[in-house]
Design a protein around this motif. Structure first.
Motif, short mmCIF file in Angstrom:
data_model
loop_
_atom_site.label_atom_id
_atom_site.label_comp_id
_atom_site.label_asym_id
_atom_site.label_seq_id
_atom_site.Cartn_x
_atom_site.Cartn_y
_atom_site.Cartn_z
N ALA A 17 0.84 -1.21 0.00
CA ALA A 17 0.00 0.00 0.00
C ALA A 17 0.87 1.25 0.00
O ALA A 17 1.89 1.31 0.67
CB ALA A 17 -0.91 0.00 1.22
N LYS A 18 0.41 2.21 -0.75
CA LYS A 18 1.12 3.47 -0.84
C LYS A 18 0.75 4.35 0.36
O LYS A 18 -0.40 4.44 0.73
CB LYS A 18 0.72 4.17 -2.13
CG LYS A 18 1.69 5.19 -2.60
CD LYS A 18 1.24 5.70 -3.95
CE LYS A 18 2.41 6.32 -4.66
NZ LYS A 18 2.04 6.86 -5.94
N ALA A 19 1.74 4.98 0.97
CA ALA A 19 1.49 5.85 2.12
C ALA A 19 0.75 7.10 1.66
O ALA A 19 1.02 7.64 0.61
CB ALA A 19 2.81 6.23 2.78
N ARG A 20 -0.22 7.51 2.47
CA ARG A 20 -0.99 8.70 2.17
C ARG A 20 -0.21 9.94 2.63
O ARG A 20 0.28 10.00 3.74
CB ARG A 20 -2.34 8.63 2.89
CG ARG A 20 -3.19 9.82 2.63
CD ARG A 20 -4.53 9.66 3.30
NE ARG A 20 -5.17 10.96 3.24
CZ ARG A 20 -6.14 11.33 4.02
NH1 ARG A 20 -6.61 10.51 4.93
NH2 ARG A 20 -6.68 12.52 3.92
N THR A 21 -0.12 10.90 1.75
CA THR A 21 0.57 12.14 2.08
C THR A 21 -0.46 13.22 2.31
O THR A 21 -1.33 13.45 1.48
CB THR A 21 1.50 12.56 0.92
OG1 THR A 21 2.42 11.50 0.67
CG2 THR A 21 2.25 13.82 1.27
N GLU A 22 -0.37 13.88 3.45
CA GLU A 22 -1.29 14.97 3.75
C GLU A 22 -0.59 16.29 3.50
O GLU A 22 0.57 16.47 3.84
CB GLU A 22 -1.73 14.92 5.21
CG GLU A 22 -2.65 13.77 5.50
CD GLU A 22 -3.22 13.85 6.90
OE1 GLU A 22 -3.52 14.97 7.36
OE2 GLU A 22 -3.35 12.79 7.52
#
Length: 111
Positions: A2-7
């Protein structure tokens, strides 16, 4: 994997969240302010206009305008006058009661 979510977080300075403009009273010791003017402010804390400054009702209008633009959770670093206005505008606390509320220094408040 899974790709990390960037905020993305934005920092924005909004002059509408400044403390009440006390005009000629800014940075003055209480003893230097005319007793009659202080009594007039005490009698009408929302409507009294500081000499060359603003009224609390002006501050409240600024805060209401800023508040109307925020639909998502937002973190504000601001002043006691603004926090009192938020108590009135968001929580529905009577304006006069909100104006008397103590606002602890450097304390998070959630609305």
């Amino acid at each position: 994997m899974a790709k990390a979510r960037t905020e993305v977080r934005r920092i924005r300075f909004d002059e509408r969240l400044a403390e009440l403009h006390f005009g000629q009273w800014e940075a003055q010791p209480w003893e230097a302010i005319d007793r009659g003017a202080l009594a007039a402010w005490e009698a009408d804390p929302a409507g009294f206009q500081m000499p060359e400054g603003e009224r609390y009702l002006d501050l409240e209008a600024r805060v209401a305008a800023a508040l109307a633009e925020h639909r998502e959770p937002t973190l504000w670093f601001t002043h006691a006058g603004v926090i009192r206005a938020l108590h009135h505008l968001i929580s529905g606390i009577d304006r006069e009661e909100a104006l008397r509320m103590p606002v602890p220094y450097a304390t998070p408040i959630r609305f």
